[in-house]
Design a protein around this motif. Structure first.
Motif, PDB file in Angstrom:
ATOM      1  N   LEU A 127      40.776  40.532  50.248  1.00  0.00           N
ATOM      2  CA  LEU A 127      41.878  40.143  49.374  1.00  0.00           C
ATOM      3  C   LEU A 127      41.395  39.453  48.110  1.00  0.00           C
ATOM      4  N   ILE A 128      40.343  38.641  48.195  1.00  0.00           N
ATOM      5  CA  ILE A 128      39.855  38.016  46.964  1.00  0.00           C
ATOM      6  C   ILE A 128      39.227  39.078  46.072  1.00  0.00           C
ATOM      7  N   SER A 129      38.625  40.099  46.676  1.00  0.00           N
ATOM      8  CA  SER A 129      38.097  41.211  45.882  1.00  0.00           C
ATOM      9  C   SER A 129      39.232  41.961  45.196  1.00  0.00           C
ATOM     10  N   LEU A 143      42.707  41.641  38.314  1.00  0.00           N
ATOM     11  CA  LEU A 143      42.621  40.895  37.052  1.00  0.00           C
ATOM     12  C   LEU A 143      41.711  41.611  36.067  1.00  0.00           C
ATOM     13  N   ARG A 144      40.558  42.070  36.546  1.00  0.00           N
ATOM     14  CA  ARG A 144      39.619  42.769  35.673  1.00  0.00           C
ATOM     15  C   ARG A 144      40.258  44.032  35.111  1.00  0.00           C
ATOM     16  N   GLY A 145      41.121  44.663  35.907  1.00  0.00           N
ATOM     17  CA  GLY A 145      41.822  45.867  35.450  1.00  0.00           C
ATOM     18  C   GLY A 145      43.063  45.573  34.634  1.00  0.00           C
ATOM     19  N   SER A 146      43.275  44.293  34.270  1.00  0.00           N
ATOM     20  CA  SER A 146      44.401  43.874  33.423  1.00  0.00           C
ATOM     21  C   SER A 146      45.740  44.295  34.023  1.00  0.00           C
ATOM     22  N   ASP A 147      45.905  44.058  35.331  1.00  0.00           N
ATOM     23  CA  ASP A 147      47.156  44.357  36.021  1.00  0.00           C
ATOM     24  C   ASP A 147      47.700  43.046  36.602  1.00  0.00           C
ATOM     25  N   PRO A 148      48.463  42.281  35.820  1.00  0.00           N
ATOM     26  CA  PRO A 148      48.934  40.985  36.311  1.00  0.00           C
ATOM     27  C   PRO A 148      49.879  41.091  37.500  1.00  0.00           C
ATOM     28  N   ASP A 149      50.625  42.202  37.600  1.00  0.00           N
ATOM     29  CA  ASP A 149      51.555  42.355  38.715  1.00  0.00           C
ATOM     30  C   ASP A 149      50.811  42.514  40.041  1.00  0.00           C
ATOM     31  N   ARG A 171      39.032  28.080  42.231  1.00  0.00           N
ATOM     32  CA  ARG A 171      37.610  28.177  41.891  1.00  0.00           C
ATOM     33  C   ARG A 171      37.251  29.603  41.481  1.00  0.00           C
ATOM     34  N   ARG A 172      37.762  30.579  42.225  1.00  0.00           N
ATOM     35  CA  ARG A 172      37.453  31.972  41.889  1.00  0.00           C
ATOM     36  C   ARG A 172      38.096  32.393  40.566  1.00  0.00           C
ATOM     37  N   LEU A 173      39.285  31.886  40.270  1.00  0.00           N
ATOM     38  CA  LEU A 173      39.930  32.209  38.996  1.00  0.00           C
ATOM     39  C   LEU A 173      39.148  31.604  37.834  1.00  0.00           C
ATOM     40  N   THR A 174      38.612  30.407  38.026  1.00  0.00           N
ATOM     41  CA  THR A 174      37.794  29.786  36.977  1.00  0.00           C
ATOM     42  C   THR A 174      36.540  30.600  36.740  1.00  0.00           C
ATOM     43  N   ARG A 175      35.932  31.072  37.811  1.00  0.00           N
ATOM     44  CA  ARG A 175      34.766  31.942  37.659  1.00  0.00           C
ATOM     45  C   ARG A 175      35.141  33.203  36.892  1.00  0.00           C
ATOM     46  N   PHE A 176      36.307  33.776  37.195  1.00  0.00           N
ATOM     47  CA  PHE A 176      36.736  34.989  36.501  1.00  0.00           C
ATOM     48  C   PHE A 176      36.907  34.724  35.011  1.00  0.00           C
ATOM     49  N   ALA A 177      37.470  33.562  34.671  1.00  0.00           N
ATOM     50  CA  ALA A 177      37.685  33.238  33.255  1.00  0.00           C
ATOM     51  C   ALA A 177      36.371  33.247  32.481  1.00  0.00           C
ATOM     52  N   ALA A 178      35.302  32.741  33.111  1.00  0.00           N
ATOM     53  CA  ALA A 178      34.002  32.708  32.432  1.00  0.00           C
ATOM     54  C   ALA A 178      33.307  34.061  32.474  1.00  0.00           C
ATOM     55  N   GLU A 179      33.439  34.770  33.586  1.00  0.00           N
ATOM     56  CA  GLU A 179      32.654  35.986  33.793  1.00  0.00           C
ATOM     57  C   GLU A 179      33.291  37.223  33.175  1.00  0.00           C
ATOM     58  N   ASP A 180      34.621  37.345  33.249  1.00  0.00           N
ATOM     59  CA  ASP A 180      35.280  38.602  32.858  1.00  0.00           C
ATOM     60  C   ASP A 180      36.150  38.499  31.617  1.00  0.00           C
ATOM     61  N   HIS A 216      47.913  34.826  32.891  1.00  0.00           N
ATOM     62  CA  HIS A 216      47.139  34.712  31.640  1.00  0.00           C
ATOM     63  C   HIS A 216      45.845  35.515  31.727  1.00  0.00           C
ATOM     64  N   LEU A 217      45.141  35.377  32.839  1.00  0.00           N
ATOM     65  CA  LEU A 217      43.879  36.108  32.983  1.00  0.00           C
ATOM     66  C   LEU A 217      44.107  37.611  33.054  1.00  0.00           C
ATOM     67  N   GLY A 218      45.207  38.016  33.707  1.00  0.00           N
ATOM     68  CA  GLY A 218      45.489  39.443  33.805  1.00  0.00           C
ATOM     69  C   GLY A 218      45.847  40.067  32.476  1.00  0.00           C
ATOM     70  N   THR A 219      46.486  39.288  31.585  1.00  0.00           N
ATOM     71  CA  THR A 219      46.918  39.830  30.287  1.00  0.00           C
ATOM     72  C   THR A 219      45.922  39.549  29.166  1.00  0.00           C
ATOM     73  N   ALA A 220      44.898  38.756  29.424  1.00  0.00           N
ATOM     74  CA  ALA A 220      43.930  38.407  28.377  1.00  0.00           C
ATOM     75  C   ALA A 220      43.000  39.583  28.084  1.00  0.00           C
ATOM     76  N   PRO A 221      42.496  39.675  26.838  1.00  0.00           N
ATOM     77  CA  PRO A 221      41.447  40.674  26.559  1.00  0.00           C
ATOM     78  C   PRO A 221      40.207  40.326  27.386  1.00  0.00           C
ATOM     79  N   LYS A 222      39.440  41.341  27.751  1.00  0.00           N
ATOM     80  CA  LYS A 222      38.316  41.129  28.667  1.00  0.00           C
ATOM     81  C   LYS A 222      36.982  41.395  27.964  1.00  0.00           C
ATOM     82  N   SER A 223      36.002  40.558  28.297  1.00  0.00           N
ATOM     83  CA  SER A 223      34.635  40.780  27.828  1.00  0.00           C
ATOM     84  C   SER A 223      33.665  40.103  28.785  1.00  0.00           C
TER      85      SER A 223
END
Length: 465
Positions: free
Chosen positions: A280-282, A288-294, A315-324, A361-368
């Motif tokens: 589920l965390i995967s 989120l990485r696929g920009s699907d907030p729903d 914690r995992r969402l914070t990691r995503f913010a920095a990584e993705d 926010h993470l789901g709708t943010a541009p990704k890099s």
């Protein structure tokens, strides 16, 4: 009299022996099915399939082209691990393949059995083998045996004393040791889909023995709700159906709301220490990485309903913010910390809304992942280049000796340069310039990419001049 050939349990994979091959024309009949215990039996037990063809939802194993169908047709039944969620037919399939292969079915549960039980089962299988029939040893919850107990299966599986069929709800890669896995085929059973669950409901409603049969007192919407409540577990579905069939025949069809009041809602299948936790965390991370907030909100809710600690998710969402998300939206990382701190101050359930806002926010943010990749490349370069000194022009010279050695000589103060950019080289002497950070050009990184491109042009021009 000719010596007996080995039983099918001892044949190597690919052997094509049948009971007639093993015992001549007088092939023994399959072992009799154990008599059910006296007294009332649950509906799920009364409706247990009597043939492999009657098993629902597992065509990849028992269908015309299924893996087990092929093994039985070739007479090359191998030891195996049946991996799947609860209530999808693992025990039933094991019993039926023993009957189809002419093997004696012996069942153990790792929850209630120990070394003495295993030794007794192995000794009886050896005696039985000398008399003729082979043994299919079914071990439910096999992952609950420790490493030493699992190793105990190795010799009897290798020499064909038993054909082992282990059942587990846990990922065998994590739950079973490699030596045992290397001697078994892993067959995956699927969670029962809507069509398979509907087949079971139809069987529950059909006449049988001295029961005339009757439809379940449900509206179509409530029938769909009942299947959803089962969550892919056929045994649980039939237990629910049995409660409904116990209602008076005059009961009007129940709505979904009335059904929910009558039947207890099933807790979601989730264990924070097991594979579902990682699945589920995967799913949340990749949504989120696929920009699907729903989808991300759905997996976030699933984890919370399963009892996951919201701090772990934060914690995992914070990691995503920095990584993705990274520099494509530099606000994401401080917002992640803010949402985490908000949860710490408010707790559940109020603080969960802050995490949900972060998910959106993470789901709708541009990704890099440009910073993530740059950091990896910089770490590898640091290892490769060892202890190269910085160039002397960017070293401070607090002593006369250091000044005489050239420390700080030729340093250009960038704020004094046009556009506050001197274009000097800051890499070690002798190390070619490397471009680790390559902006993706999305979101805020678009402006960063343009700026870096301009600086690269100025740096090249100044190095030539």
């Amino acid at each position: 009299m000719a010596a007996r050939r080995p039983t099918s349990a001892a044949l190597p994979p690919g052997g094509g022996a049948t009971p007639a091959d093993l015992f001549g024309d007088a092939a023994p009949p399959p072992p009799p099915r154990a008599e059910p215990p006296a007294g009332p039996r649950p509906l799920a037990d009364r409706l247990r399939p009597q043939t492999l063809e009657a098993v629902v939802g597992q065509d990849q194993l028992v269908g015309p082209e299924g893996a087990l169908t092929g093994m039985l047709a070739r007479g090359s039944l191998a030891s195996m691990i049946l991996w799947g969620p609860p209530g999808v037919g693992k025990t039933t399939i094991a019993r039926l393949i023993a009957e189809r292969a002419g093997l004696v079915f012996v069942s153990l549960s790792a929850v209630f059995s120990g070394v003495a039980d295993l030794k007794r089962a192995f000794d009886e299988a050896r005696q039985r083998r000398r008399a003729g029939p082979g043994t299919l040893l079914f071990v439910d919850e096999i992952h609950r045996f420790n490493r030493a107990q699992q190793d105990g299966f190795l010799p009897v599986v290798e020499d064909g004393t038993v054909t082992l069929v282990g059942a587990t709800t846990e990922n065998p890669s994590f739950a079973l040791n490699g030596a045992l896995l290397s001697r078994c085929q892993v067959l995956v059973l699927k969670r029962l889909d809507d069509a398979a669950l509907e087949q079971l409901l139809a069987r529950a409603e059909a006449p049988r023995e001295d029961v005339p049969g009757r439809p379940l007192p449900l509206t179509p919407a409530a029938r769909a709700t009942l299947r959803a409540m089962a969550d892919g577990d056929g045994r649980y579905l039939l237990n629910l159906a049995e409660q409904l069939l116990a209602l008076p025949e005059a009961t009007p069809p129940l709505t979904p709301e009335a059904l929910a009041e009558l039947l207890a809602k099933r807790a979601a299948l989730y264990d924070k220490d097991r594979e579902e936790h990682y699945n589920l965390i995967s799913a949340l991370h990749k949504s989120l990485r696929g920009s699907d907030p729903d989808a991300a909100l759905y997996w976030f809710a699933r984890m919370l309903q399963g009892g996951e600690d919201p701090r772990y998710i934060a914690r995992r969402l914070t990691r995503f913010a920095a990584e993705d998300v990274g520099m494509a939206d530099p606000r994401a990382l401080p917002l992640a910390i803010a949402a985490w701190e908000t949860y710490e101050r408010l707790g559940s359930p109020e603080g969960e809304l802050a995490l949900a806002q972060l998910v959106v926010h993470l789901g709708t943010a541009p990704k890099s992942n440009a910073v993530y990749l740059a950091w990896g490349e910089a770490q590898r370069a640091a290892k490769e280049t060892g202890s190269l000194m910085p160039p002397k022009h960017i070293l401070n010279a607090p002593t006369k000796l250091m000044q005489e050695l050239g420390y700080g000589h030729g340093y250009a103060y960038d704020h004094d340069a046009e556009d506050a950019f001197s274009g000097q080289d800051y890499f070690p002497e002798g190390m070619p310039r490397r471009a680790f950070y390559r902006p993706a050009g999305r979101g805020a990184e678009a402006a960063v990419k343009e700026r870096l491109t301009e600086w690269a042009t100025l740096r090249a021009r100044k190095s030539r001049g």
